[in-house]
Scaffold this motif. Structure first.
Motif, PDB file in Angstrom:
ATOM      1  N   LEU A  41      35.142  39.592  35.394  1.00  0.00           N
ATOM      2  CA  LEU A  41      35.598  40.846  34.798  1.00  0.00           C
ATOM      3  C   LEU A  41      34.655  41.987  35.165  1.00  0.00           C
ATOM      4  O   LEU A  41      33.483  41.756  35.446  1.00  0.00           O
ATOM      5  N   PRO A  42      35.166  43.227  35.134  1.00  0.00           N
ATOM      6  CA  PRO A  42      34.298  44.352  35.487  1.00  0.00           C
ATOM      7  C   PRO A  42      33.262  44.640  34.401  1.00  0.00           C
ATOM      8  O   PRO A  42      33.534  44.491  33.215  1.00  0.00           O
ATOM      9  N   THR A  52      32.958  50.751  31.958  1.00  0.00           N
ATOM     10  CA  THR A  52      33.397  49.857  33.033  1.00  0.00           C
ATOM     11  C   THR A  52      34.140  48.629  32.511  1.00  0.00           C
ATOM     12  O   THR A  52      35.134  48.198  33.088  1.00  0.00           O
ATOM     13  N   CYS A  53      33.670  48.064  31.406  1.00  0.00           N
ATOM     14  CA  CYS A  53      34.213  46.788  30.906  1.00  0.00           C
ATOM     15  C   CYS A  53      35.314  46.980  29.860  1.00  0.00           C
ATOM     16  O   CYS A  53      35.688  46.022  29.187  1.00  0.00           O
ATOM     17  N   GLY A  78      42.348  51.150  19.908  1.00  0.00           N
ATOM     18  CA  GLY A  78      42.192  49.736  20.239  1.00  0.00           C
ATOM     19  C   GLY A  78      41.226  49.421  21.354  1.00  0.00           C
ATOM     20  O   GLY A  78      41.071  48.258  21.742  1.00  0.00           O
ATOM     21  N   PHE A  79      40.578  50.436  21.890  1.00  0.00           N
ATOM     22  CA  PHE A  79      39.662  50.171  23.002  1.00  0.00           C
ATOM     23  C   PHE A  79      38.451  49.371  22.540  1.00  0.00           C
ATOM     24  O   PHE A  79      37.969  49.536  21.423  1.00  0.00           O
ATOM     25  N   VAL A  80      37.990  48.506  23.429  1.00  0.00           N
ATOM     26  CA  VAL A  80      36.851  47.648  23.142  1.00  0.00           C
ATOM     27  C   VAL A  80      35.991  47.547  24.404  1.00  0.00           C
ATOM     28  O   VAL A  80      36.508  47.536  25.518  1.00  0.00           O
ATOM     29  N   LEU A  81      34.670  47.526  24.204  1.00  0.00           N
ATOM     30  CA  LEU A  81      33.750  47.282  25.315  1.00  0.00           C
ATOM     31  C   LEU A  81      33.407  45.798  25.289  1.00  0.00           C
ATOM     32  O   LEU A  81      32.690  45.335  24.407  1.00  0.00           O
ATOM     33  N   ASP A  99      40.701  52.744  33.248  1.00  0.00           N
ATOM     34  CA  ASP A  99      41.514  53.899  33.631  1.00  0.00           C
ATOM     35  C   ASP A  99      42.337  54.451  32.466  1.00  0.00           C
ATOM     36  O   ASP A  99      42.652  55.645  32.430  1.00  0.00           O
ATOM     37  N   GLU A 100      42.709  53.579  31.525  1.00  0.00           N
ATOM     38  CA  GLU A 100      43.537  54.008  30.399  1.00  0.00           C
ATOM     39  C   GLU A 100      42.766  54.901  29.429  1.00  0.00           C
ATOM     40  O   GLU A 100      43.373  55.599  28.612  1.00  0.00           O
TER      41      GLU A 100
END
Length: 102
Positions: A41-42, A52-53, A78-81, A99-100
């Motif tokens: 994964l990035p 990045t992740c 809902g974004f998560v690192l 990108d989102e």
């Protein structure tokens, strides 16, 4: 005695043809667990300070209290690192989502 809890995590990416399910301890970062099963994964900083992740939590709960990059709005969406996120329940997470964010 502190017993770790194991949750079932599903990572998805249509673009990268990823659909994997694996067990992840509530004491291991999602990114590290994914790497342990050979999933590439990035990531960049591994410290929760960049995007990045980034992934998007589709269901379940995570703890990403160590992150310093995402704002409240992004977290609510809902974004998560994944590099500093621990599972707090069984969860489904879309990966390769940087990108989102923008």
């Amino acid at each position: 005695v502190n017993f770790m809890t194991i949750y079932t995590v599903q990572l998805l990416s249509e673009e990268y043809d990823i659909d994997v399910v694996f067990d992840c301890s509530d004491e291991v970062f999602l990114l590290d667990s994914a790497e342990e099963i050979g999933l590439d994964l990035p990531y960049s900083c591994r410290a929760g300070a960049c995007s990045t992740c980034a992934g998007i939590v589709q269901s379940g709960e995570i703890d990403q209290s160590e992150q310093t990059f995402l704002d409240e709005d992004q977290i609510e969406r809902g974004f998560v690192l994944t590099c500093i996120a621990y599972p707090k329940s069984d969860c489904v997470i879309a990966v390769h989502q940087e990108d989102e964010l923008y």
